[in-house]
Design an enzyme around this catalytic site. Structure first.
Site, PDB file in Angstrom:
ATOM      1  N   ARG A 233      -3.081   0.316   4.616  1.00  0.00           N
ATOM      2  CA  ARG A 233      -2.350   1.379   3.945  1.00  0.00           C
ATOM      3  C   ARG A 233      -1.281   0.737   3.061  1.00  0.00           C
ATOM      4  NH1 ARG A 233      -6.037   3.934   5.008  1.00  0.00           N
ATOM      5  NH2 ARG A 233      -6.221   5.895   6.154  1.00  0.00           N
ATOM      6  N   GLU A 262      -0.457   6.392  -3.407  1.00  0.00           N
ATOM      7  CA  GLU A 262      -1.800   6.673  -3.886  1.00  0.00           C
ATOM      8  C   GLU A 262      -1.940   8.112  -4.376  1.00  0.00           C
ATOM      9  OE1 GLU A 262      -4.183   4.144  -1.155  1.00  0.00           O
ATOM     10  OE2 GLU A 262      -5.683   5.689  -1.518  1.00  0.00           O
ATOM     11  N   HIS A 280      -9.310   2.088  -3.402  1.00  0.00           N
ATOM     12  CA  HIS A 280      -9.509   2.489  -1.996  1.00  0.00           C
ATOM     13  C   HIS A 280     -11.006   2.636  -1.662  1.00  0.00           C
ATOM     14  CE1 HIS A 280      -7.187   4.451   1.547  1.00  0.00           C
ATOM     15  NE2 HIS A 280      -8.264   3.830   1.974  1.00  0.00           N
TER      16      HIS A 280
END
Ligand code: GLV
Ligand code: GLV
Length: 317
Positions: A233, A262, A280
């Site tokens: 993350r 994000e 991602h």
């Protein structure tokens, strides 16, 4: 009644719609949109980009299960779910190998400057072999540092053996001797992990403890030849600080699959040539995403039939 919040492989809908009434939304929803939609459902199949806040959980009085289509679940207010006796499930195991592969893709891309080379060729700048062009760093026999030796960390460490690497790792708990021996891995302090890693790969979940664990202070302690990779993350590192570290040459390069805010990415990071950026994609293979969809659907089925789900994030005691 089940609500699928976003586009997913068909497998989830196919499985669930055999036994339940399923509504399938096919675009990203904001918290506000979720609040207005979730009320009638007994289960939600959510993605990591859905903010499943206490308010969302409160506005769904019949809710029994939130099945997150991800191994990470920092998008869900667990305390609120637990209090309301709502199961929260994730999709561990099925995405371990795919995510370890993307970490390794980033490691090699950074070490050998693959994106820079690709850009050079496509921009018509390849004028022939040149002894000093885009020199990278060796991976073979280097120190592979793992922050967070969970399933994915272990799979990344296991791959490191193929490159004859020494594996060092740090996390809260030391692994058993058996696991350490199998992976040929040595437990080190966080400070030693920073100092000794040639490649430092992040595989911890995002929690209050790991949030901003890597800031300018930490990047300064790393080798100037080091590669920093994060596929867990984005908020585990400070994105601004990482951009600064890359700009100042405090580390050799970074490979990222995840971002602090994000899908927004820091403008300096976008400019940094010594940084490989992916959107991602960690679990993004056809087979893995199908397995994730089926596992999430299985979890929902089990809960709605009154059973314990297969991969709960917590248990009710
Ligand atoms: C992906 O980031 C996941 O948590 O599965
Ligand atoms: C490089 O292409 C070499 O032959 O060494």
């Amino acid at each position: 009644m089940v609500f699928i919040t976003n586009r997913l492989p068909k497998a989830a809908y196919q499985k669930l719609s055999k036994n339940f009434k399923v509504t399938w939304n096919k675009s990203q929803l904001s918290e506000k949109q979720l609040l207005s939609k979730v009320k009638p459902y007994h289960a939600l199949l959510t993605t990591l980009a859905d903010p499943i806040t206490a308010s969302v959980l409160r506005s769904s009085p019949n809710l029994q299960c939130v099945a997150n289509y991800a191994v990470g679940y920092n998008n869900i207010d667990l305390a609120a779910a637990k209090k309301k006796q709502i199961w929260v499930t994730n999709t561990p195991d099925v995405l371990t190998e795919a995510t370890a592969d993307i970490a390794w893709a980033l490691i090699l891309a950074c070490a050998r400057r693959i994106p820079e080379g690709e850009r050079l060729v496509r921009n018509g700048k390849f004028k022939g072999w040149n002894p000093l062009m885009l020199l990278g760093v060796d991976v073979n026999k280097k120190n592979l540092g793992i922050f967070g030796m969970g399933r994915i960390g272990k799979a990344v460490a296991r791959r490191g053996r193929g490159w004859g690497m020494r594996v060092i790792y740090h996390q809260r708990h030391r692994e058993s001797r058996v696991v350490e021996n199998r992976l040929n891995a040595t437990f080190v302090s966080f400070s030693d992990l920073l100092k000794r890693s040639d490649i430092l790969s992040v595989h911890s979940p995002l929690t209050s403890e790991t949030s901003h664990r890597f800031t300018l202070v930490e990047f300064k302690k790393m080798k100037r030849t080091a590669i920093f990779v994060n596929t867990s993350r984005g908020a585990v590192h400070s994105e601004k600080d990482l951009a600064m570290a890359l700009k100042r040459g405090l580390i050799f390069s970074a490979g990222l699959d995840v971002y602090e805010f994000e899908p927004k990415i820091d403008a300096d990071l976008l400019k940094a040539q010594n940084c490989t950026l992916l959107p991602h994609l960690g679990s993004g293979t056809v087979e893995t995403r199908d397995r994730m969809a089926i596992l999430a659907a299985e979890n929902i089925e089990l809960v709605l039939r009154g059973h314990t789900p297969k991969t709960p994030v917590f248990n009710f005691k």
